[in-house]
Write a protein that holds these residues in place. Structure first.
Motif, PDB file in Angstrom:
ATOM      1  N   LYS A 428       0.834  -1.200   0.000  1.00 15.30           N
ATOM      2  CA  LYS A 428       0.000   0.000   0.000  1.00 15.30           C
ATOM      3  C   LYS A 428       0.870   1.252   0.000  1.00 15.30           C
ATOM      4  CE  LYS A 428      -4.302  -1.626   2.124  1.00 15.30           C
ATOM      5  NZ  LYS A 428      -5.264  -1.428   3.224  1.00 15.30           N
ATOM      6  N   ALA A 429       0.525   2.199  -0.860  1.00 15.14           N
ATOM      7  CA  ALA A 429       1.187   3.506  -0.827  1.00 15.14           C
ATOM      8  C   ALA A 429       0.696   4.257   0.400  1.00 15.14           C
ATOM      9  CB  ALA A 429       0.880   4.289  -2.100  1.00 15.14           C
ATOM     10  N   THR A 430       1.637   4.733   1.209  1.00 16.03           N
ATOM     11  CA  THR A 430       1.246   5.374   2.470  1.00 16.03           C
ATOM     12  C   THR A 430       0.523   6.697   2.257  1.00 16.03           C
ATOM     13  OG1 THR A 430       3.443   6.384   2.593  1.00 16.03           O
ATOM     14  CG2 THR A 430       3.132   4.304   3.742  1.00 16.03           C
ATOM     15  N   ASP A 431       0.689   7.308   1.064  1.00 13.46           N
ATOM     16  CA  ASP A 431       0.021   8.591   0.852  1.00 13.46           C
ATOM     17  C   ASP A 431      -1.414   8.440   0.364  1.00 13.46           C
ATOM     18  OD1 ASP A 431       1.588   9.359  -2.383  1.00 13.46           O
ATOM     19  OD2 ASP A 431       0.675   7.544  -1.567  1.00 13.46           O
ATOM     20  N   SER A 432      -1.713   7.295  -0.321  1.00 14.19           N
ATOM     21  CA  SER A 432      -3.059   7.123  -0.869  1.00 14.19           C
ATOM     22  C   SER A 432      -3.763   5.871  -0.383  1.00 14.19           C
ATOM     23  CB  SER A 432      -2.990   7.092  -2.404  1.00 14.19           C
ATOM     24  OG  SER A 432      -2.262   5.952  -2.839  1.00 14.19           O
ATOM     25  N   GLY A 433      -2.990   4.908   0.130  1.00 11.25           N
ATOM     26  CA  GLY A 433      -3.577   3.641   0.547  1.00 11.25           C
ATOM     27  C   GLY A 433      -3.809   2.682  -0.605  1.00 11.25           C
ATOM     28  N   ASN A 434      -3.471   3.094  -1.847  1.00 14.50           N
ATOM     29  CA  ASN A 434      -3.660   2.224  -2.996  1.00 14.50           C
ATOM     30  C   ASN A 434      -2.530   1.199  -3.084  1.00 14.50           C
ATOM     31  OD1 ASN A 434      -5.926   3.720  -3.755  1.00 14.50           O
ATOM     32  ND2 ASN A 434      -4.699   5.135  -4.981  1.00 14.50           N
ATOM     33  N   LEU A 435      -2.839  -0.010  -3.609  1.00 16.86           N
ATOM     34  CA  LEU A 435      -1.820  -1.025  -3.834  1.00 16.86           C
ATOM     35  C   LEU A 435      -1.008  -0.653  -5.064  1.00 16.86           C
ATOM     36  CD1 LEU A 435      -3.748  -4.359  -3.140  1.00 16.86           C
ATOM     37  CD2 LEU A 435      -1.908  -3.369  -1.777  1.00 16.86           C
ATOM     38  N   VAL A 436       0.323  -0.579  -4.887  1.00 15.39           N
ATOM     39  CA  VAL A 436       1.213  -0.217  -5.988  1.00 15.39           C
ATOM     40  C   VAL A 436       2.402  -1.171  -6.002  1.00 15.39           C
ATOM     41  CG1 VAL A 436       0.555   2.218  -5.954  1.00 15.39           C
ATOM     42  CG2 VAL A 436       2.474   1.428  -4.548  1.00 15.39           C
ATOM     43  N   VAL A 437       3.074  -1.283  -7.165  1.00 14.61           N
ATOM     44  CA  VAL A 437       4.293  -2.071  -7.281  1.00 14.61           C
ATOM     45  C   VAL A 437       5.451  -1.232  -6.761  1.00 14.61           C
ATOM     46  CG1 VAL A 437       5.892  -3.231  -8.841  1.00 14.61           C
ATOM     47  CG2 VAL A 437       3.429  -3.378  -9.249  1.00 14.61           C
ATOM     48  N   TRP A 438       6.066  -1.699  -5.661  1.00 18.18           N
ATOM     49  CA  TRP A 438       7.163  -0.955  -5.054  1.00 18.18           C
ATOM     50  C   TRP A 438       8.472  -1.223  -5.797  1.00 18.18           C
ATOM     51  CZ3 TRP A 438       7.354   1.541   0.069  1.00 18.18           C
ATOM     52  CH2 TRP A 438       6.073   1.765   0.592  1.00 18.18           C
ATOM     53  N   ASP A 439       8.713  -2.486  -6.163  1.00 17.42           N
ATOM     54  CA  ASP A 439       9.924  -2.815  -6.889  1.00 17.42           C
ATOM     55  C   ASP A 439       9.810  -4.237  -7.432  1.00 17.42           C
ATOM     56  OD1 ASP A 439      13.071  -1.316  -6.388  1.00 17.42           O
ATOM     57  OD2 ASP A 439      12.651  -2.875  -7.859  1.00 17.42           O
ATOM     58  N   THR A 440      10.810  -4.656  -8.232  1.00 16.36           N
ATOM     59  CA  THR A 440      10.815  -5.974  -8.860  1.00 16.36           C
ATOM     60  C   THR A 440      12.145  -6.656  -8.585  1.00 16.36           C
ATOM     61  OG1 THR A 440       9.318  -5.270 -10.624  1.00 16.36           O
ATOM     62  CG2 THR A 440      10.622  -7.242 -11.018  1.00 16.36           C
ATOM     63  N   LEU A 441      12.092  -7.869  -8.009  1.00 15.27           N
ATOM     64  CA  LEU A 441      13.287  -8.696  -7.849  1.00 15.27           C
ATOM     65  C   LEU A 441      13.499  -9.475  -9.135  1.00 15.27           C
ATOM     66  CD1 LEU A 441      12.903 -10.203  -4.254  1.00 15.27           C
ATOM     67  CD2 LEU A 441      14.048  -8.111  -4.942  1.00 15.27           C
ATOM     68  N   LYS A 442      14.741  -9.513  -9.623  1.00 19.45           N
ATOM     69  CA  LYS A 442      15.048 -10.225 -10.861  1.00 19.45           C
ATOM     70  C   LYS A 442      16.092 -11.290 -10.573  1.00 19.45           C
ATOM     71  CE  LYS A 442      13.847  -6.349 -13.860  1.00 19.45           C
ATOM     72  NZ  LYS A 442      14.272  -5.453 -14.965  1.00 19.45           N
ATOM     73  N   GLN A 443      15.747 -12.552 -10.851  1.00 18.88           N
ATOM     74  CA  GLN A 443      16.618 -13.688 -10.575  1.00 18.88           C
ATOM     75  C   GLN A 443      17.036 -14.321 -11.896  1.00 18.88           C
ATOM     76  OE1 GLN A 443      15.675 -17.113 -11.155  1.00 18.88           O
ATOM     77  NE2 GLN A 443      17.711 -17.779 -10.541  1.00 18.88           N
ATOM     78  N   SER A 444      18.299 -14.764 -11.989  1.00 22.27           N
ATOM     79  CA  SER A 444      18.773 -15.420 -13.199  1.00 22.27           C
ATOM     80  C   SER A 444      19.750 -16.518 -12.824  1.00 22.27           C
ATOM     81  CB  SER A 444      19.452 -14.410 -14.139  1.00 22.27           C
ATOM     82  OG  SER A 444      20.588 -13.831 -13.524  1.00 22.27           O
ATOM     83  N   GLY A 445      19.813 -17.542 -13.680  1.00 24.94           N
ATOM     84  CA  GLY A 445      20.743 -18.649 -13.450  1.00 24.94           C
ATOM     85  C   GLY A 445      20.446 -19.393 -12.162  1.00 24.94           C
ATOM     86  N   LYS A 446      21.516 -19.746 -11.461  1.00 26.28           N
ATOM     87  CA  LYS A 446      21.382 -20.497 -10.216  1.00 26.28           C
ATOM     88  C   LYS A 446      21.499 -19.598  -8.988  1.00 26.28           C
ATOM     89  CE  LYS A 446      23.252 -24.774 -12.182  1.00 26.28           C
ATOM     90  NZ  LYS A 446      24.280 -25.843 -12.057  1.00 26.28           N
ATOM     91  N   GLN A 447      21.523 -18.312  -9.214  1.00 26.70           N
ATOM     92  CA  GLN A 447      21.691 -17.378  -8.094  1.00 26.70           C
ATOM     93  C   GLN A 447      20.344 -16.806  -7.665  1.00 26.70           C
ATOM     94  OE1 GLN A 447      24.359 -14.487  -9.656  1.00 26.70           O
ATOM     95  NE2 GLN A 447      26.186 -15.753  -9.386  1.00 26.70           N
ATOM     96  N   PRO A 448      20.046 -16.805  -6.350  1.00 25.48           N
ATOM     97  CA  PRO A 448      18.808 -16.168  -5.874  1.00 25.48           C
ATOM     98  C   PRO A 448      18.920 -14.654  -5.926  1.00 25.48           C
ATOM     99  CG  PRO A 448      20.097 -16.953  -4.026  1.00 25.48           C
ATOM    100  CD  PRO A 448      20.814 -17.416  -5.250  1.00 25.48           C
ATOM    101  N   ALA A 449      17.791 -13.989  -5.851  1.00 29.17           N
ATOM    102  CA  ALA A 449      17.749 -12.525  -5.764  1.00 29.17           C
ATOM    103  C   ALA A 449      17.232 -12.133  -4.391  1.00 29.17           C
ATOM    104  CB  ALA A 449      16.850 -11.943  -6.857  1.00 29.17           C
TER     105      ALA A 449
END
Length: 531
Positions: A428-449
Motif C-alpha cells: 500500500k502507498a502510504t500517501d493514498s492507501g492504494n496497492l502499488v508495485v514498489w519494486d521488482t526482484l530479478k533472478q537469473s541462473g542459479k543465483q537467488p535474488a
C-alpha cells in the motif's frame, strides 16, 4: 711335657697375630664414618653397588640442597592457561539469558543463549565482538565476555514509532510518534498531563495555537513552543463582537487601538473542528481595512463598525475554490478544485473531454489512480501529474502469488522469464492507501535474488519460490515452508528456503510507485555464488 709347652706357645703367638690383624682392619674402616641419619647406605669395597652413581651429600646438608631432576619440572599451574572459565548466566533484555565462558589465553568467549528454558543457539567471539539476532533482539558478545541485547525494529511499511514524551516547559508536554518512511509525525499536546490539542505533520511542518501559544511539529518528530506576544492592556480596548459576519461563517471581535481599530476573525478549522483565530484586520486613519477568504469579504470601517458579504453562494471557512482545467497532454485534462484551508484537493480526469475518473486527496496527502494505463497523481495543493505506465515486458508468464509475504506487509507476484524469474513486490502507498508495485526482484541462473525494506527481507529462489521474514523472527534452526501469512495462491506446495545468515543486500530494479523514494525503499541486485 715339652711337646705340650711348645704347642701352647705356638697357640698363644697365633692368637696374638690374629688379634693384631683384627685391630688394624677395624681402625682402617673407622677413618671414614657414615654421616649420622643421612639416609645414605654405607658401601663397602667389594659390594655390588661400587659401579653405580651416588648422589653427593655435602656435610651438614639435607634433601633441599639437592638439584632437581630434569624430568620433574615446575608442576604449579600458571594463570592464562588453556582452560575455559565460566562467568555464569547473564540476564539480558527481552528475557534472554546468556551462559558465558571465557578463554583468556585465546582472547575468546562463548555464550549459550536461552529464553524461558528453551535454547536459542550459541554465540562465539574470538579476537573481535560477534553478534546474532534472536527472538527480535541483536545479542552482542565481546572476547572478554561482555554481552548485551538490543531490540530490533520490525519491518512494517509506514509503521509508527513512539518517540516518547517531550517536556516543553511551563507544564506543557508532547507525546510524539514518527513514521520515518512516510516522513510524517504526530503529537498530542498536553498541559499538566491533560491533552489540549493535537498536531500531525505530513511531508512538512505543522503548527497550531493553543492558549495563545504556538506549537510547531516537524516531520522528524521535534516539537517547539512559542509564547505569542500578548498586547499590553493599554494597547487594545474591546469595542464589539459580530457573529457569522455577513453570513460568511466568520465571527469578529473589534478592539480600539492607538492607531485606529483592529478586528480578530474567528471560525472553525475544518481539518480539526477547533474554533481558531484566522486573521486580524488592522485599520488606521480615515481608511477602512478590508479582507477576504474564499469568496467571503470583510470591511473594518474607520468608526470601528464592520460589514461582511459573500460572492454568489454562501461560503464557510474551508470552502472549495476552482483552479480551472489543467492540460495533461495527449488529450488528457483535469478539472481541479482546491480547499486550501483544509489542505485537500479534488479533480475530474477527462480524455478528449470525456470523463474517465476522479481523484480526491486527504488533508496534506497525495492521491493516485491508474486510468487507461496512465498513473494520475493529485497533490493537496491542487497540482496534478500524469505518468504513462510501462507496458509489461514480453516473455513474462505468471507463476504464483504470495499475500503478506512472511508477515512483511508486502504481496508478491512471481513470473517466469527467459533468464529465470521475476517477482513484483506490491504494498500500500502510504500517501493514498492504494496497492502499488514498489519494486521488482530479478533472478537469473542459479543465483537467488534478495531484497529488503525497513527490516523486512525477501528471497526469490532459482526455482521461483519465495521466502519472506522480518528481523527478529526465529525458526529454531528449522526450515520454514514458504506459506506466508495470508496463503500462497499457486505453486508453493512443499517448497522450502532458508534466509542467508550473511547480511542481505537489497536486490531489485527502479521504483515503480509515486512517493516510494520518499519512503526509503531501496533494493539493489546481488547474486550469491554457489558453493
Amino acid at each position: 711335657m715339652r711337646v705340650t709347652c711348645r704347642t701352647l706357645r705356638s697357640s698363644v703367638i697365633a692368637a696374638g697375630v690374629v688379634a693384631g690383624l683384627s685391630l688394624s682392619t677395624t681402625a682402617a674402616f673407622a677413618d671414614t664414618p657414615a654421616a649420622p641419619d643421612s639416609g645414605q647406605e654405607q658401601v663397602r669395597p667389594g659390594t655390588d653397588n661400587q659401579g653405580q652413581d651416588q648422589d653427593q651429600v655435602l656435610p651438614g646438608g639435607d634433601e633441599q640442597s639437592k638439584e632437581p631432576k630434569k624430568d620433574e619440572g615446575d608442576q604449579t599451574p600458571k594463570p592464562g592457561g588453556d582452560e575455559w572459565k565460566s562467568l555464569g548466566a547473564r540476564q539480558l533484555a527481552g528475557g534472554i539469558t546468556a551462559d558465558v565462558r571465557v578463554k583468556a589465553s585465546a582472547n575468546s568467549a562463548a555464550a549459550t543463549l536461552a529464553k524461558g528454558g528453551q535454547q536459542l543457539g550459541t554465540l562465539e567471539a574470538s579476537g573481535s565482538p560477534a553478534s546474532k539476532v534472536v527472538d527480535g533482539y541483536t545479542v552482542t558478545l565481546s572476547p572478554s565476555g561482555d554481552v548485551s541485547a538490543q531490540k530490533n525494529n520490525t519491518g512494517v511499511p509506514g509503521g509508527w514509532e513512539d518517540k516518547g514524551t517531550q517536556d516543553l516547559g511551563d507544564g506543557w508536554s508532547a507525546a510524539v510518534q514518527v513514521n520515518a518512511s512516510a516522513r510524517s509525525a504526530k503529537a498530542d499536546i498536553a498541559l499538566d498531563g491533560s491533552v489540549q490539542g493535537a498536531l500531525k505533520a505530513e511531508g512538512k511542518s505543522a503548527s497550531t495555537k493553543i492558549n495563545d501559544i504556538t506549537f510547531t511539529l516537524t516531520t522528524d518528530g521535534s516539537v517547539s513552543k512559542k509564547n505569542d506576544e500578548t498586547p499590553k492592556p493599554d494597547q487594545r480596548d474591546f469595542v464589539r463582537e459580530y457573529t457569522n459576519l455577513g453570513g460568511s461563517g466568520f465571527d469578529a471581535k473589534v478592539y480600539k487601538t492607538k492607531a485606529g481599530f483592529e478586528a480578530d476573525m474567528f471560525a472553525k478549522d475544518p481539518s480539526s473542528g477547533r474554533y481558531v483565530q484566522w486573521d486580524t484586520l488592522k485599520q488606521s486613519g480615515d481608511k477602512p481595512a478590508t479582507g477576504q477568504h474564499n469568496g467571503a469579504h470583510f470591511a473594518l470601517d474607520a468608526d470601528g463598525t464592520m460589514k461582511g458579504w459573500v460572492d454568489s453562494d454562501p461560503v464557510v471557512p474551508g470552502g472549495w475554490e476552482s483552479k480551472g482545467t489543467q492540460d495533461l497532454g495527449s488529450g488528457w485534462s483535469a478539472n481541479v478544485q482546491l480547499n486550501a484551508s483544509a489542505r485537500i484537493a479534488k479533480a475530474q480526469i477527462s480524455l478528449n473531454n470525456a470523463a474517465k475518473g476522479s481523484l480526491q486527496t486527504e488533508p496534506g496527502k497525495s492521491a493516485s489512480k491508474v486510468i487507461d494505463g496512465c498513473t494520475f497523481t493529485l497533490n493537496s495543493d491542487g497540482s496534478i501529474t500524469k505518468k504513462k505506465n510501462e507496458t509489461p515486458k514480453p516473455g513474462r508468464t505468471f507463476v504464483r502469488e504470495y499475500t503478506n509475504l512472511g508477515g512483511s506487509g508486502f504481496d508478491a507476484k512471481v513470473y517466469k522469464t527467459k533468464a529465470g524469474f521475476e517477482a513484483d513486490l506490491i504494498g500500500k502507498a502510504t500517501d493514498s492507501g492504494n496497492l502499488v508495485v514498489w519494486d521488482t526482484l530479478k533472478q537469473s541462473g542459479k543465483q537467488p535474488a534478495y531484497g529488503q525494506h525497513n527490516g523486512a527481507h525477501f528471497v526469490l529462489n532459482p526455482d521461483g519460490t519465495m521466502k519472506g521474514w522480518v528481523e527478529g523472527s526465529t525458526d529454531g534452526g528449522k526450515k520454514d515452508r514458504i506459506v506466508p501469512k495470508g496463503g500462497v495462491k499457486a505453486g508453493s506446495e512443499g517448497a522450502t528456503a532458508e534466509p542467508d545468515e550473511t547480511a542481505l543486500i537489497a536486490a531489485g530494479g527502479s521504483m515503480a510507485a509515486a512517493g516510494a523514494a520518499a519512503l526509503g525503499f531501496a533494493m539493489l541486485r546481488r547474486g550469491r555464488k554457489n558453493d
